[in-house]
Write an enzyme that holds these catalytic residues in place. Structure first.
Site, short mmCIF file in Angstrom:
data_model
loop_
_atom_site.label_atom_id
_atom_site.label_comp_id
_atom_site.label_asym_id
_atom_site.label_seq_id
_atom_site.Cartn_x
_atom_site.Cartn_y
_atom_site.Cartn_z
N GLU A 203 -8.37 14.52 -45.32
CA GLU A 203 -7.67 13.58 -44.43
C GLU A 203 -8.59 12.93 -43.41
OE1 GLU A 203 -3.80 13.44 -41.42
OE2 GLU A 203 -4.04 15.06 -42.86
N LYS A 219 0.95 13.43 -45.22
CA LYS A 219 2.16 14.18 -44.95
C LYS A 219 3.02 14.14 -46.21
CE LYS A 219 2.80 15.67 -41.55
NZ LYS A 219 2.46 17.04 -41.07
#
Length: 398
Positions: A203, A219
């Protein structure tokens, strides 16, 4: 101390000499974002105004032989920078809360000497993992988070669990195995006196270049098979949770962006990390003139995908529900170069102190979260890290 960096052109970072180092702990006081900006600027890195080209500042650094700097900022340090309480103590207090290491090209000695310990043989043993909360306690924390959401105190919160295991021997070769996990964009290790960390994060917390800034919140998680992919794409709950964090990322970037330039470049793209599908978006903006590293870190740290919305309300609930501090996890880790910076979020991260290994894993909680499913998701995220560390131990016994 060893640093390994395998992202893009910055592979030179494992071929340089450590020129200078700055370490900070919460008890030192002050604002770590400002302090690290001052430290890096002193060594010629262009961190005072990230919106403009590197220009003469970077040219001066090049003449001094500076390659760039590795940077680590813990979640606690990020929270302190925005004036919020740092939360519970870290279970790995040997680790600093922020570290910057400036690297220089060696003048004459072979660069291979810079990674002298990377290929030595080793033997070590890893004991059983001990969680800081049981599955039942984790599920209860999810239930309490849902109750807070139902009262309108917040929309989403990320809950993170911790586990540790005693070890014997040199952990660094095993930590390097962590950095080889597939899908790790931010694959690197950093260490100092009595501590080390290894990251395999997919990420992007924040990156800059060419006058722009971007972030890549992740997410939404499912097993990496065709059924899991279809479920993730079809999940109303996961998509709603994801969009909340994208909106939070847009708000974060708006604090450092030129007015009207924040945009979503990619929304809910499904990508793979190890044996998991994850949903990722990209949010970007044109940087406002004069934005320096300290201001940028305060805007984006701690990351929205590992806190929640609203961010400060989520941080307060995290401090209430999580049994230990987040340590090396959920912070920033990456590279500050002559043409920009690239920092990953320290999910999928392992830390070592003199006696134990530590890892963290969790997930975002909304009103629609199922407590048992959240417990299972956190275990699935930690599993590849545990597996590769166990494989390292088995290798030494052959």
């Amino acid at each position: 101390m060893t640093w390994l960096w395998r992202n893009g052109v910055d592979t030179l970072a494992d071929q340089g000499w450590e020129r200078s180092r700055w370490e900070w702990r919460i008890e030192d006081g002050g604002d770590p974002s400002r302090l690290v900006e001052e430290f890096l600027a002193e060594h010629g890195l262009p961190v005072r105004n990230l919106a403009v080209g590197s220009g003469s500042v970077a040219d001066g650094a090049r003449r001094r032989g500076v390659l760039g700097a590795s940077l680590y900022v813990s979640a606690a340090a990020a929270v302190v920078s925005i004036g919020a309480p740092p939360g519970r103590p870290s279970p790995a207090p040997a680790l600093p809360d922020a570290v910057a290491v400036v690297w220089s090209q060696p003048a004459s000695a072979p660069i291979e000497q810079a990674v002298h310990s990377a290929r030595t043989s080793f033997r070590w043993e890893l004991d059983s993992w001990r969680p800081s909360w049981s599955p039942e306690q984790h599920a209860e924390a999810v239930t309490r988070a849902r109750e807070s959401i139902s009262r309108g105190e917040l929309y989403q919160v990320n809950l993170v669990g911790h586990a540790s295991a005693a070890y014997r021997g040199d952990p660094r070769p095993a930590l390097r195995r962590v950095t080889t996990l597939p899908g790790a964009r931010y694959a690197g290790s950093l260490g100092g006196d009595g501590w080390a960390l290894a990251c395999a994060s997919p990420e992007t917390l924040v990156a800059t270049g060419g006058g722009r800034v971007w972030t890549g919140p992740i997410k939404g998680t499912r097993p990496a098979d065709e059924v899991g992919r279809r479920e993730l794409l079809a999940s109303t709950k996961e998509r709603a949770e994801h969009v909340m964090i994208v909106d939070l990322a847009r708000n974060d970037l708006s604090q450092v962006a030129r007015t009207g330039t924040v945009r979503v470049d990619d929304l809910y793209a499904v990508r793979r990390w190890c044996d998991l599908w994850q949903a990722e978006s990209v949010v970007s903006a044109a940087l406002a003139d004069g934005v320096g590293l300290a201001e940028l870190l305060r805007a984006v740290c701690p990351g929205g995908s590992v806190t929640g919305a609203p961010k400060r309300a989520a941080l307060a609930l995290i401090n209430e529900l999580e049994p230990v501090g987040r340590g090396a996890s959920m912070g920033a880790f990456g590279w500050v170069g002559l043409d920009g910076l690239d920092l990953g979020l320290t999910i999928r991260t392992v830390a070592a102190d003199p006696d134990r290994l530590h890892l963290w894993a969790g997930g975002g909680i909304t009103w629609g979260s199922d407590p048992q499913a959240e417990v299972a998701e956190a275990a699935a995220k930690a599993a590849p890290l545990r597996r590769v560390l166990a494989e390292a131990e088995a290798t030494t016994r052959r």
